[in-house]
Design an enzyme around this catalytic site. Structure first.
Site, mmCIF file in Angstrom:
data_model
loop_
_atom_site.group_PDB
_atom_site.id
_atom_site.type_symbol
_atom_site.label_atom_id
_atom_site.label_comp_id
_atom_site.label_asym_id
_atom_site.label_seq_id
_atom_site.Cartn_x
_atom_site.Cartn_y
_atom_site.Cartn_z
ATOM 1 N N CYS A 79 -2.803 -2.061 0.868
ATOM 2 C CA CYS A 79 -4.262 -2.206 0.872
ATOM 3 C C CYS A 79 -4.669 -3.569 1.450
ATOM 4 O O CYS A 79 -4.550 -3.780 2.647
ATOM 5 C CB CYS A 79 -4.817 -1.984 -0.539
ATOM 6 N N HIS A 170 -2.312 2.425 -2.859
ATOM 7 C CA HIS A 170 -1.651 1.627 -3.899
ATOM 8 C C HIS A 170 -0.519 2.429 -4.554
ATOM 9 O O HIS A 170 -0.737 3.069 -5.592
ATOM 10 C CB HIS A 170 -2.658 1.234 -4.985
ATOM 11 N N GLU A 172 1.801 1.400 -6.353
ATOM 12 C CA GLU A 172 2.126 0.820 -7.662
ATOM 13 C C GLU A 172 1.256 1.380 -8.783
ATOM 14 O O GLU A 172 1.544 1.148 -9.965
ATOM 15 C CB GLU A 172 2.013 -0.709 -7.612
#
Length: 212
Positions: A79, A170, A172
């Site tokens: 990002c 993202h 994560e």
């Protein structure tokens, strides 16, 4: 053994560290140039790209990262991190400018336009991968030597060259370890098997706090 660092100035730091730990990869928060010593790779997380660019300069990490990159350090920008690594930013100034892509900031609109989806990324994993987009950019063009890993509609959501990986989303913030495993492999680091079924955002609170 060489590990992977996560730039720990702002953004989704702890979640990246936790995903790497689940894969058995040595994970190091990076706050100063000396923290880059001995690393095979560095993740530049999501956050706010203008803020991160200023902090990189303030902590003299921009030049240090570029120097280590030229010496062989692999990079992954998620990002805002992808915006910082892009050589061309449609609506702003470039940051580290290390991968030949063009990117547009906040391309989907406000925070309310954030969304989750699932996509096939054959180069990364055999099974579909969940994706989370939060005030995401769009990679609008790839230069010579940059390969698309995932194209959605009129933009690229993930791309790479031999040394850098960029994702507009993202990884994560999902249970999937696919992209973290892929980046570890890109860095020449072996990983272990890890269960993704029971993970949910917030599980990283079980781990030790980020060193001060």
């Amino acid at each position: 053994m060489a590990g992977i660092g996560v730039l720990a100035l702002q953004g989704g730091v702890v979640e990246h560290l936790e995903h790497l730990q689940r894969l058995g990869v040595g994970a190091t928060p990076v706050k100063k140039a000396a923290d880059l010593d001995g690393l095979a790779g560095l993740i530049i997380p999501g956050g706010e790209s203008t803020c991160l660019r200023r902090l990189l300069h303030l902590y003299e990490l921009d030049e240090a990262i570029a120097e280590r990159f030229r010496a062989g350090l692999k990079l992954w920008g998620t990002c805002a991190g992808a915006i910082l690594l892009a050589k061309r930013v449609v609506d702003g100034d470039p940051g580290l400018a290390l991968i030949d892509i063009e990117i547009a900031r906040n391309a989907f609109g406000s925070q309310l336009a954030s969304f989750n989806t699932v996509a096939d990324v054959p180069a990364v994993a055999a099974a579909p991968i969940p994706l989370t987009f939060i005030r995401a950019p769009k990679i609008t063009a790839l230069g010579p030597g940059v390969r698309s890993l995932l194209r959605i509609d009129d933009y690229y959501a993930a791309a790479e060259d031999d040394a850098i990986l960029v994702t507009a989303f993202h990884p994560e913030l999902t249970p999937s370890l696919a992209f973290h495993r892929y980046f570890a492999t890109k860095c020449g680091i072996a990983t272990v098997e890890a269960d993704e079924v029971d993970w949910r955002p917030g599980d990283w609170t079980r781990y030790a706090p980020l060193p001060r």
